[in-house]
Design a protein around this motif. Structure first.
Motif, PDB file in Angstrom:
ATOM      1  N   GLU A 166      -1.682  47.575  62.578  1.00  0.00           N
ATOM      2  CA  GLU A 166      -1.128  47.714  63.920  1.00  0.00           C
ATOM      3  C   GLU A 166      -2.182  48.280  64.859  1.00  0.00           C
ATOM      4  O   GLU A 166      -3.160  48.904  64.424  1.00  0.00           O
ATOM      5  N   GLY A 167      -1.977  48.047  66.148  1.00  0.00           N
ATOM      6  CA  GLY A 167      -2.913  48.540  67.149  1.00  0.00           C
ATOM      7  C   GLY A 167      -3.019  47.565  68.303  1.00  0.00           C
ATOM      8  O   GLY A 167      -2.546  46.420  68.227  1.00  0.00           O
ATOM      9  N   PRO A 168      -3.631  47.977  69.407  1.00  0.00           N
ATOM     10  CA  PRO A 168      -3.704  47.128  70.603  1.00  0.00           C
ATOM     11  C   PRO A 168      -4.461  45.823  70.391  1.00  0.00           C
ATOM     12  O   PRO A 168      -4.092  44.794  70.957  1.00  0.00           O
ATOM     13  N   CYS A 169      -5.519  45.848  69.577  1.00  0.00           N
ATOM     14  CA  CYS A 169      -6.276  44.609  69.354  1.00  0.00           C
ATOM     15  C   CYS A 169      -5.468  43.593  68.556  1.00  0.00           C
ATOM     16  O   CYS A 169      -5.483  42.398  68.852  1.00  0.00           O
ATOM     17  N   LEU A 170      -4.769  44.067  67.528  1.00  0.00           N
ATOM     18  CA  LEU A 170      -3.952  43.156  66.722  1.00  0.00           C
ATOM     19  C   LEU A 170      -2.787  42.607  67.535  1.00  0.00           C
ATOM     20  O   LEU A 170      -2.394  41.442  67.366  1.00  0.00           O
ATOM     21  N   THR A 171      -2.238  43.435  68.431  1.00  0.00           N
ATOM     22  CA  THR A 171      -1.155  42.964  69.289  1.00  0.00           C
ATOM     23  C   THR A 171      -1.668  41.917  70.274  1.00  0.00           C
ATOM     24  O   THR A 171      -1.028  40.875  70.489  1.00  0.00           O
ATOM     25  N   ALA A 172      -2.837  42.168  70.871  1.00  0.00           N
ATOM     26  CA  ALA A 172      -3.421  41.202  71.805  1.00  0.00           C
ATOM     27  C   ALA A 172      -3.737  39.896  71.088  1.00  0.00           C
ATOM     28  O   ALA A 172      -3.546  38.802  71.647  1.00  0.00           O
ATOM     29  N   TRP A 173      -4.210  39.988  69.869  1.00  0.00           N
ATOM     30  CA  TRP A 173      -4.538  38.798  69.080  1.00  0.00           C
ATOM     31  C   TRP A 173      -3.279  37.999  68.765  1.00  0.00           C
ATOM     32  O   TRP A 173      -3.234  36.782  68.932  1.00  0.00           O
ATOM     33  N   ALA A 174      -2.230  38.701  68.305  1.00  0.00           N
ATOM     34  CA  ALA A 174      -0.998  38.031  67.886  1.00  0.00           C
ATOM     35  C   ALA A 174      -0.237  37.424  69.058  1.00  0.00           C
ATOM     36  O   ALA A 174       0.331  36.342  68.955  1.00  0.00           O
ATOM     37  N   THR A 175      -0.213  38.132  70.186  1.00  0.00           N
ATOM     38  CA  THR A 175       0.565  37.670  71.342  1.00  0.00           C
ATOM     39  C   THR A 175      -0.246  36.815  72.302  1.00  0.00           C
ATOM     40  O   THR A 175       0.322  36.187  73.192  1.00  0.00           O
ATOM     41  N   GLU A 176      -1.590  36.828  72.137  1.00  0.00           N
ATOM     42  CA  GLU A 176      -2.499  36.111  73.038  1.00  0.00           C
ATOM     43  C   GLU A 176      -2.352  36.609  74.468  1.00  0.00           C
ATOM     44  O   GLU A 176      -2.458  35.852  75.425  1.00  0.00           O
ATOM     45  N   GLU A 177      -2.087  37.894  74.607  1.00  0.00           N
ATOM     46  CA  GLU A 177      -1.969  38.522  75.919  1.00  0.00           C
ATOM     47  C   GLU A 177      -2.795  39.813  75.956  1.00  0.00           C
ATOM     48  O   GLU A 177      -2.892  40.519  74.946  1.00  0.00           O
ATOM     49  N   THR A 178      -3.358  40.102  77.102  1.00  0.00           N
ATOM     50  CA  THR A 178      -4.159  41.312  77.248  1.00  0.00           C
ATOM     51  C   THR A 178      -3.279  42.555  77.137  1.00  0.00           C
ATOM     52  O   THR A 178      -2.198  42.611  77.703  1.00  0.00           O
ATOM     53  N   VAL A 179      -3.763  43.537  76.379  1.00  0.00           N
ATOM     54  CA  VAL A 179      -3.042  44.796  76.182  1.00  0.00           C
ATOM     55  C   VAL A 179      -3.790  45.909  76.914  1.00  0.00           C
ATOM     56  O   VAL A 179      -4.993  46.086  76.718  1.00  0.00           O
ATOM     57  N   LEU A 180      -3.071  46.644  77.760  1.00  0.00           N
ATOM     58  CA  LEU A 180      -3.641  47.748  78.526  1.00  0.00           C
ATOM     59  C   LEU A 180      -2.946  49.044  78.123  1.00  0.00           C
ATOM     60  O   LEU A 180      -1.722  49.138  78.164  1.00  0.00           O
ATOM     61  N   VAL A 181      -3.728  50.033  77.706  1.00  0.00           N
ATOM     62  CA  VAL A 181      -3.203  51.350  77.353  1.00  0.00           C
ATOM     63  C   VAL A 181      -3.746  52.361  78.352  1.00  0.00           C
ATOM     64  O   VAL A 181      -4.952  52.598  78.403  1.00  0.00           O
ATOM     65  N   HIS A 182      -2.853  52.959  79.127  1.00  0.00           N
ATOM     66  CA  HIS A 182      -3.286  53.946  80.126  1.00  0.00           C
ATOM     67  C   HIS A 182      -3.600  55.292  79.485  1.00  0.00           C
ATOM     68  O   HIS A 182      -4.573  55.952  79.862  1.00  0.00           O
ATOM     69  N   ASP A 183      -2.765  55.705  78.533  1.00  0.00           N
ATOM     70  CA  ASP A 183      -2.980  56.986  77.861  1.00  0.00           C
ATOM     71  C   ASP A 183      -2.385  56.899  76.470  1.00  0.00           C
ATOM     72  O   ASP A 183      -1.162  56.868  76.308  1.00  0.00           O
ATOM     73  N   LEU A 184      -3.247  56.857  75.474  1.00  0.00           N
ATOM     74  CA  LEU A 184      -2.806  56.670  74.101  1.00  0.00           C
ATOM     75  C   LEU A 184      -1.895  57.793  73.630  1.00  0.00           C
ATOM     76  O   LEU A 184      -1.000  57.571  72.807  1.00  0.00           O
ATOM     77  N   SER A 185      -2.091  59.008  74.167  1.00  0.00           N
ATOM     78  CA  SER A 185      -1.272  60.140  73.739  1.00  0.00           C
ATOM     79  C   SER A 185       0.180  60.006  74.184  1.00  0.00           C
ATOM     80  O   SER A 185       1.068  60.667  73.633  1.00  0.00           O
ATOM     81  N   ASP A 186       0.433  59.145  75.179  1.00  0.00           N
ATOM     82  CA  ASP A 186       1.794  58.937  75.677  1.00  0.00           C
ATOM     83  C   ASP A 186       2.335  57.549  75.348  1.00  0.00           C
ATOM     84  O   ASP A 186       3.384  57.156  75.845  1.00  0.00           O
ATOM     85  N   ASP A 187       1.622  56.804  74.516  1.00  0.00           N
ATOM     86  CA  ASP A 187       2.009  55.428  74.196  1.00  0.00           C
ATOM     87  C   ASP A 187       2.608  55.377  72.790  1.00  0.00           C
ATOM     88  O   ASP A 187       1.974  55.819  71.828  1.00  0.00           O
ATOM     89  N   SER A 188       3.818  54.855  72.675  1.00  0.00           N
ATOM     90  CA  SER A 188       4.524  54.865  71.389  1.00  0.00           C
ATOM     91  C   SER A 188       4.516  53.510  70.673  1.00  0.00           C
ATOM     92  O   SER A 188       5.208  53.332  69.675  1.00  0.00           O
TER      93      SER A 188
END
Length: 240
Positions: A82-104
């Motif tokens: 799991e993680g933003p890169c795997l999500t971007a790869w699977a969904t073919e959409e850009t993933v933006l994380v503003h603050d990882l400490s507040d992202d669930s």
């Protein structure tokens, strides 16, 4: 925090530099290294950049990372599934994380990288010929370092880079890469079908369905492909 925007003339120069570097390379490793370095220098606030692509066996791997932070963060994504890169790869959409400490969205990965200097992330898919074969990502130690304009900038880099990298990659190892890519694409289609069934069954969005699928895979020590195949075949695999 005041964001530093990249002037249009600097953006044009940066993209031109990346294209020029890639066009003169004959090896994937060299091309990716140049690409990552140029992006790190072009995207304000970035501590490290890198590319996730398929190796000759069809496995996800990091190439051309500019900093050990990128290497560690990426490894943990592959390890945990799991993680933003795997999500971007699977969904073919850009993933933006503003603050990882507040992202669930990726609880396990976020906890695993909490000791690393990572707060903001952007990961954009590398897509060529209608197929996603990897992602390009940037990490920042500061929260809110990136916004939608930065994400658009990374997408501008990703589009031509994906086309050129896919050509270099195919020319370098045509048979092995092609077989690995085909297998990965088939797996991705199966995963998307399984996610669709979970979405309909539980009335949840795609991202949550994917997270449930990844959790079930980890809990049962199985592969994502195998669990997805069971769900598509109608075998109960998620009772949450």
């Amino acid at each position: 925090m005041t964001k530093k925007q990249l002037p249009l003339d600097e953006l044009s120069t940066a993209i031109g530099r990346i294209l020029g570097l890639l066009l003169t390379e004959e090896k994937v490793d060299h091309a990716v290294q140049n690409l990552s370095q140029a992006i790190r220098e072009s995207v304000p606030g970035t501590i490290g950049a890198g590319v996730s692509i398929l190796d000759s066996q069809g496995r996800r791997t990091s190439r051309g990372f500019t900093d050990s932070v990128v290497e560690q963060a990426d490894f943990l994504q592959y390890e945990l599934g799991e993680g933003p890169c795997l999500t971007a790869w699977a969904t073919e959409e850009t993933v933006l994380v503003h603050d990882l400490s507040d992202d669930s969205r990726w609880a396990q990965w976020s906890a695993a990288v909490s000791s690393l200097p990572i707060r903001s992330v952007i990961s954009a898919p590398l897509t060529a010929g209608g197929q996603s074969f990897g992602t390009i990502k940037v990490y920042s130690p500061e929260p809110a370092a990136y916004d939608t304009e930065t994400a658009n900038l990374l997408e501008l880099f990703a589009s031509p880079a994906a086309t050129l990298l896919s050509h270099i990659q195919s020319a370098e190892t045509p048979k092995r890469i092609s077989e690995g890519l085909q297998s990965a694409l088939q797996s991705r289609d199966l995963v998307n079908r399984a996610c669709g069934m979970l979405m309909e069954r539980h009335g949840i969005p795609h991202e949550l369905a994917l997270q449930r699928l990844l959790k079930h895979t980890r809990d049962h020590g199985s592969s994502l492909h195998h669990i997805s195949a069971e769900i598509v075949a109608g075998i109960p695999a998620d009772k949450n």
